[in-house]
Design a protein around this motif. Structure first.
Motif, PDB file in Angstrom:
ATOM      1  N   VAL A 129       0.767  -1.492   0.219  1.00 31.57           N
ATOM      2  CA  VAL A 129      -0.119   0.104  -0.113  1.00 31.57           C
ATOM      3  C   VAL A 129       0.992   1.518  -0.113  1.00 31.57           C
ATOM      4  CG1 VAL A 129      -1.625   1.477   0.929  1.00 31.57           C
ATOM      5  CG2 VAL A 129      -2.197  -1.149   0.800  1.00 31.57           C
ATOM      6  N   ALA A 130       2.445   1.319   0.564  1.00 34.87           N
ATOM      7  CA  ALA A 130       2.725   2.366   0.624  1.00 34.87           C
ATOM      8  C   ALA A 130       3.812   2.568  -0.558  1.00 34.87           C
ATOM      9  CB  ALA A 130       3.804   2.284   2.271  1.00 34.87           C
ATOM     10  N   LEU A 131       4.301   1.450  -0.838  1.00 38.31           N
ATOM     11  CA  LEU A 131       5.233   1.774  -2.530  1.00 38.31           C
ATOM     12  C   LEU A 131       3.581   2.498  -3.421  1.00 38.31           C
ATOM     13  CD1 LEU A 131       6.693  -2.152  -2.731  1.00 38.31           C
ATOM     14  CD2 LEU A 131       7.118   0.241  -2.535  1.00 38.31           C
ATOM     15  N   VAL A 132       2.465   1.760  -4.142  1.00 36.30           N
ATOM     16  CA  VAL A 132       1.514   2.769  -4.406  1.00 36.30           C
ATOM     17  C   VAL A 132       1.099   4.015  -4.026  1.00 36.30           C
ATOM     18  CG1 VAL A 132      -1.531   2.714  -5.339  1.00 36.30           C
ATOM     19  CG2 VAL A 132       0.102   0.600  -4.446  1.00 36.30           C
ATOM     20  N   SER A 133       1.052   4.256  -3.108  1.00 36.19           N
ATOM     21  CA  SER A 133       1.194   5.688  -2.263  1.00 36.19           C
ATOM     22  C   SER A 133       2.164   6.321  -2.544  1.00 36.19           C
ATOM     23  CB  SER A 133       1.040   5.573  -0.444  1.00 36.19           C
ATOM     24  OG  SER A 133      -0.372   5.282  -0.313  1.00 36.19           O
ATOM     25  N   TYR A 134       3.170   5.876  -3.045  1.00 41.89           N
ATOM     26  CA  TYR A 134       4.377   6.504  -3.074  1.00 41.89           C
ATOM     27  C   TYR A 134       4.445   6.810  -4.596  1.00 41.89           C
ATOM     28  CZ  TYR A 134       9.795   7.141  -4.408  1.00 41.89           C
ATOM     29  OH  TYR A 134      10.295   8.407  -5.353  1.00 41.89           O
ATOM     30  N   ASN A 135       3.641   5.680  -5.560  1.00 43.44           N
ATOM     31  CA  ASN A 135       3.345   6.067  -7.209  1.00 43.44           C
ATOM     32  C   ASN A 135       3.015   7.092  -7.495  1.00 43.44           C
ATOM     33  OD1 ASN A 135       5.432   3.600  -7.616  1.00 43.44           O
ATOM     34  ND2 ASN A 135       3.998   2.552  -7.830  1.00 43.44           N
ATOM     35  N   ILE A 136       1.266   6.915  -6.685  1.00 44.83           N
ATOM     36  CA  ILE A 136       0.746   8.212  -6.633  1.00 44.83           C
ATOM     37  C   ILE A 136       1.131   9.512  -6.324  1.00 44.83           C
ATOM     38  CG2 ILE A 136      -1.298   8.823  -6.129  1.00 44.83           C
ATOM     39  CD1 ILE A 136      -2.600   6.783  -4.981  1.00 44.83           C
ATOM     40  N   LEU A 137       2.487   9.990  -5.654  1.00 42.61           N
ATOM     41  CA  LEU A 137       3.100  10.859  -5.292  1.00 42.61           C
ATOM     42  C   LEU A 137       3.862  11.253  -6.391  1.00 42.61           C
ATOM     43  CD1 LEU A 137       3.912  13.616  -2.690  1.00 42.61           C
ATOM     44  CD2 LEU A 137       5.318  11.338  -2.158  1.00 42.61           C
ATOM     45  N   ALA A 163       2.212  14.939   0.921  1.00 41.02           N
ATOM     46  CA  ALA A 163       1.233  14.011   1.803  1.00 41.02           C
ATOM     47  C   ALA A 163       0.386  14.109   2.427  1.00 41.02           C
ATOM     48  CB  ALA A 163       2.687  12.782   1.793  1.00 41.02           C
ATOM     49  N   ASP A 164       0.956  14.717   3.554  1.00 39.92           N
ATOM     50  CA  ASP A 164       0.176  15.929   4.049  1.00 39.92           C
ATOM     51  C   ASP A 164      -0.964  16.317   3.464  1.00 39.92           C
ATOM     52  OD1 ASP A 164      -0.110  15.921   7.702  1.00 39.92           O
ATOM     53  OD2 ASP A 164      -0.293  17.913   7.033  1.00 39.92           O
ATOM     54  N   GLU A 165      -1.042  16.822   3.007  1.00 47.24           N
ATOM     55  CA  GLU A 165      -2.289  17.703   2.131  1.00 47.24           C
ATOM     56  C   GLU A 165      -3.239  16.477   1.973  1.00 47.24           C
ATOM     57  OE1 GLU A 165      -4.563  20.920   1.445  1.00 47.24           O
ATOM     58  OE2 GLU A 165      -2.787  20.692   2.377  1.00 47.24           O
ATOM     59  N   ILE A 166      -2.811  15.461   1.603  1.00 47.09           N
ATOM     60  CA  ILE A 166      -3.279  14.729   0.477  1.00 47.09           C
ATOM     61  C   ILE A 166      -4.187  13.432   1.915  1.00 47.09           C
ATOM     62  CG2 ILE A 166      -3.789  12.046  -0.924  1.00 47.09           C
ATOM     63  CD1 ILE A 166      -1.215  13.266  -2.340  1.00 47.09           C
ATOM     64  N   ARG A 167      -3.259  13.028   3.047  1.00 45.02           N
ATOM     65  CA  ARG A 167      -3.968  12.980   4.120  1.00 45.02           C
ATOM     66  C   ARG A 167      -5.282  13.777   4.334  1.00 45.02           C
ATOM     67  NH1 ARG A 167       0.070  12.878   6.173  1.00 45.02           N
ATOM     68  NH2 ARG A 167       1.396  10.446   5.962  1.00 45.02           N
ATOM     69  N   GLY A 168      -4.941  14.405   4.677  1.00 45.64           N
ATOM     70  CA  GLY A 168      -6.011  15.608   5.537  1.00 45.64           C
ATOM     71  C   GLY A 168      -7.113  16.430   5.196  1.00 45.64           C
ATOM     72  N   THR A 169      -7.120  15.896   3.932  1.00 45.83           N
ATOM     73  CA  THR A 169      -8.836  17.067   2.925  1.00 45.83           C
ATOM     74  C   THR A 169      -8.800  14.978   1.832  1.00 45.83           C
ATOM     75  OG1 THR A 169      -6.784  17.094   0.939  1.00 45.83           O
ATOM     76  CG2 THR A 169      -7.517  18.532   2.158  1.00 45.83           C
ATOM     77  N   TYR A 170      -8.091  13.919   2.169  1.00 47.22           N
ATOM     78  CA  TYR A 170      -8.631  12.749   1.358  1.00 47.22           C
ATOM     79  C   TYR A 170     -10.539  12.710   2.287  1.00 47.22           C
ATOM     80  CZ  TYR A 170      -9.687   8.128  -0.165  1.00 47.22           C
ATOM     81  OH  TYR A 170     -10.299   7.472  -0.639  1.00 47.22           O
ATOM     82  N   ARG A 171     -10.464  12.389   3.558  1.00 44.07           N
ATOM     83  CA  ARG A 171     -11.330  12.055   3.493  1.00 44.07           C
ATOM     84  C   ARG A 171     -12.712  13.098   3.720  1.00 44.07           C
ATOM     85  NH1 ARG A 171     -10.768   9.640   9.938  1.00 44.07           N
ATOM     86  NH2 ARG A 171     -10.004   7.959   8.791  1.00 44.07           N
TER      87      ARG A 171
END
Length: 243
Positions: A129-137, A163-171
């Motif tokens: 999952v972390a690898l997929v997230s890295y690909n998105i980043l 990454a923090d911005e995506i994490r904070g606004t995703y929901r």
């Protein structure tokens, strides 16, 4: 390195100061790569098992010093010259930094190693999952580089803040934008998606994601402790016991 050679493998490893080589040939100028000038020589090593004897030693004189202040680096390899000349070895070694940066982001930003996951399958799933997230980043950073320039993004933009911005606004974003609105991206071809990403990247306020590199560590002088001659140290417990 002897163990790698014993398994009929090959290595490209940076030389450390304690590496025991001797009987070196003269350096030969090979050419230039991005970031420095390349030289090569052959050195002999002492290997009790007999798997290593002569290995190649590549020197790169850097155009700019490293963060540790090194103006040149040395690389050791047992790859045959016909497979990879010194220029190729230098270029391959440079890619090592991109791999190390990847694992640093996976560990520090995406928390790829969750200590409480004791089951191997769960730990592997979290890592994937972390690898997929890295690909998105990486896609986001590539879009930003195409608009704002490679140097500006690599030196001034923080992957952590992105990454923090995506994490904070995703929901909130997933609540505000219904699932049907996202289907349009699945129907786009590569060119259309690229143009959309570039258009969005042009609207990003990079100041919000500015990195803050740490300043070089200052060397502290060791202060010599001296005891005052007129007022020697007295134990508080001793004074209380006398009272």
């Amino acid at each position: 390195m002897s163990g790698i050679a014993a398994k009929k493998g090959y290595f490209i490893i940076r030389e450390h100061q304690c590496f025991p080589w001797y009987d070196a040939s003269e350096f030969r100028h090979i050419g230039s790569v991005e970031g420095g000038t390349v030289f090569e020589q052959t050195v002999k090593v002492s290997d009790d098992e007999g798997y290593l004897s002569n290995i190649r030693r590549v020197k790169i004189i850097l155009d700019e010093t490293t963060r540790d202040g090194d103006s040149e680096i040395f690389i050791l390899t047992n790859l045959p010259t016909k497979v990879a000349n010194a220029l190729v070895v230098a270029q391959i070694y440079r890619k090592r930094w991109t791999i190390e940066t990847l694992f640093q982001i996976l560990t520090e930003i995406f928390n790829c190693e969750i200590k409480t996951l004791g089951y191997p399958k769960a730990a592997m799933f979290a890592f994937c999952v972390a690898l997929v997230s890295y690909n998105i980043l990486s896609v986001v950073l590539a879009a930003l580089r195409s608009i704002h320039g490679i140097k500006k993004i690599e030196q001034e933009v923080s992957s952590y803040y992105l990454a923090d911005e995506i994490r904070g606004t995703y929901r909130g974003m997933m609540i505000a934008i219904p699932p049907k609105e996202w289907k349009i991206f699945a129907k786009m071809n590569l060119i259309e998606l690229t143009n959309i990403l570039r258009d969005l990247a042009a609207r990003v306020n990079l100041v919000v994601f500015a990195s803050h590199p740490r300043a070089p560590k200052k060397t502290r002088r060791a202060l010599k402790r001296t005891r005052p001659s007129r007022r020697p140290h007295v134990s508080t417990a001793k004074i209380l016991s006398q009272k």
